[in-house]
Scaffold this active site. Structure first.
Site, PDB file in Angstrom:
ATOM      1  N   LYS A 194      56.007   4.475  52.361  1.00 27.95           N
ATOM      2  CA  LYS A 194      55.446   3.130  52.252  1.00 27.95           C
ATOM      3  C   LYS A 194      54.086   3.212  51.586  1.00 27.95           C
ATOM      4  CE  LYS A 194      54.138  -0.882  54.987  1.00 27.95           C
ATOM      5  NZ  LYS A 194      54.164  -1.514  56.303  1.00 27.95           N
ATOM      6  N   LYS A 247      59.417   1.822  49.850  1.00 29.06           N
ATOM      7  CA  LYS A 247      58.876   0.464  49.769  1.00 29.06           C
ATOM      8  C   LYS A 247      57.552   0.477  49.032  1.00 29.06           C
ATOM      9  CE  LYS A 247      56.995  -2.880  52.922  1.00 29.06           C
ATOM     10  NZ  LYS A 247      56.391  -3.075  54.181  1.00 29.06           N
TER      11      LYS A 247
HETATM   12  C1  PBG Z   1      54.162  -4.482  58.621  1.00 33.03           C
HETATM   13  C2  PBG Z   1      54.923  -4.732  57.375  1.00 33.03           C
HETATM   14  C3  PBG Z   1      54.481  -5.184  56.122  1.00 33.03           C
HETATM   15  C4  PBG Z   1      55.628  -5.376  55.345  1.00 33.03           C
HETATM   16  C5  PBG Z   1      56.717  -4.996  56.118  1.00 33.03           C
HETATM   17  N1  PBG Z   1      56.256  -4.579  57.369  1.00 33.03           N
HETATM   18  C6  PBG Z   1      53.123  -5.524  55.654  1.00 33.03           C
HETATM   19  C7  PBG Z   1      52.107  -4.502  55.451  1.00 33.03           C
HETATM   20  O1  PBG Z   1      52.330  -3.308  55.619  1.00 33.03           O
HETATM   21  O2  PBG Z   1      51.005  -4.918  55.125  1.00 33.03           O
HETATM   22  C8  PBG Z   1      55.643  -5.914  53.950  1.00 33.03           C
HETATM   23  C9  PBG Z   1      56.899  -6.641  53.577  1.00 33.03           C
HETATM   24  C10 PBG Z   1      56.800  -7.489  52.363  1.00 33.03           C
HETATM   25  O3  PBG Z   1      55.791  -7.536  51.641  1.00 33.03           O
HETATM   26  O4  PBG Z   1      57.799  -8.172  52.099  1.00 33.03           O
HETATM   27  N2  PBG Z   1      53.324  -3.409  58.606  1.00 33.03           N
END
Ligand code: PBG
Length: 327
Positions: A194, A247
């Site tokens: 991520k 992601k």
């Molecule tokens: C929670 C989370 C996030 C997303 C999924 N789980 C936000 C972040 O990490 O700031 C992002 C999903 C999206 O942008 O569609 N931590």
């Protein structure tokens, strides 16, 4: 000129193109992310994500009816609590928003598959993904609350948990906590790879989870890095992750391919909020053909190795697949 190779032979008509297609996609691999909140009678459009909503639990039931009709079978659930505090207690309380929503949904739509996002950022008053020590997110203290949250989600009915916090060791901590509570068959889909990404902007509006200070760079990955993605993915597989997620999606297809080639578990890709909003905005301005772009983007992520695609366009994609636009 004499030559024998003619690639166009296999492109001559739709029938032969369908026959030799290398990437086949199925709606069984789609996951639809949704947002639930406290209250009743609420279906609130997310400003930066036209067409996506925050639902109170009663209205969410109507939305799940639509999901079922579209043929999508999996949802990813995000909760927006009424009250936030420093340790994000709304994440694991028995009457927390996710817990209440799951209990209801499992009763009314037992044939859907429920995956929950396990993270603290929607529940903490400071908006960070863990417990703070000064301004630093304390890794090991956070593991305890993540594990507790995951167990409470499964107790409430979650079929799978998906930790997205990016703390080190969290997959193992969650696996051990689930096993200790006899949830040995519940899989973990790890947001292993991520990146710290500006493509999450619209989500943070949706979930009201922007950090109150600083950014997430001390726990999410630097987007200049590739080898680190393999390290994260391999570590999480070792810790017991059943599925590895990459992601965001479209700007990270290189990473998705590489991770897929190096792990022995299925890979998922999350086409995040900013990807959705870009296509949606361009479509609303009349600049692009929305359906065509959505189809081409989805196929590109499966082609890059994903078995599973999380997308805000899941319902539309299921219909496009049914119609034979892609497949
Ligand atoms: C929670 C989370 C996030 C997303 C999924 N789980 C936000 C972040 O990490 O700031 C992002 C999903 C999206 O942008 O569609 N931590």
């Amino acid at each position: 000129m004499e030559f024998i190779h003619r690639s166009r032979r296999l492109r001559a008509n739709q029938m032969i193109r369908d026959m030799v297609r290398e990437t086949r996609i199925s709606k069984n691999g789609l996951i639809y992310p949704m947002f639930v909140m406290e209250g009743t009678g609420i279906k609130e459009e997310i400003l930066s994500m036209p067409g996506q909503y925050r639902y109170s639990i009663d209205k969410w039931m109507e939305a799940l009816e639509e999901v079922t009709k579209s043929g999508v079978r999996q949802v990813m659930l995000f909760g927006i609590p009424d009250h936030k505090d420093a340790c994000g207690s709304g994440a694991w309380q028995e009457d927390g928003i996710i817990q209440k929503a799951l209990q209801k949904a499992k009763q009314q739509f037992p044939n859907l598959y429920y995956i929950t996002d396990v993270c603290m950022c929607e529940y903490t008053s400071h908006g960070h993904c863990g417990i703070l020590d000064g301004s630093y997110v304390d890794n090991d203290k956070t593991l305890e609350v993540l594990a507790k949250t995951a167990v409470s989600h499964v107790q409430a009915g979650a079929d799978m948990v998906a930790p997205s916090d990016m703390m080190d060791g969290r997959v193992l901590a969650i696996r051990q906590a689930l096993d200790k509570n006899h949830y040995v068959t519940t899989p973990i889909m790890s947001y292993a790879v991520k990146y710290s990404s500006s493509f999450y902007g619209p989500f943070r509006d949706a979930a009201d989870s922007a950090p109150a200070f600083g950014d997430r760079k001390t726990y999410q990955m630097d987007f200049h890095n590739r080898k680190e993605a393999l390290k994260e993915a391999l570590t999480d597989v070792e810790e017991g992750a059943d599925i590895i997620m990459v992601k965001p999606g479209l700007p990270y297809l290189d990473i998705l391919r590489e991770v897929t080639d190096h792990v022995n578990v299925p890979t998922a890709v999350y086409s995040v909020s900013g990807e959705y909003s870009m296509i949606k905005a361009a479509a609303m301005a009349g600049y692009v053909d929305e359906a065509a772009l959505v189809c081409e983007s989805a196929v590109s992520m499966f082609r890059a190795g994903a078995s599973i695609l999380l997308t805000y366009y899941a319902k539309e994609l299921a219909v496009y697949i049914e119609e034979g636009r892609i497949g």
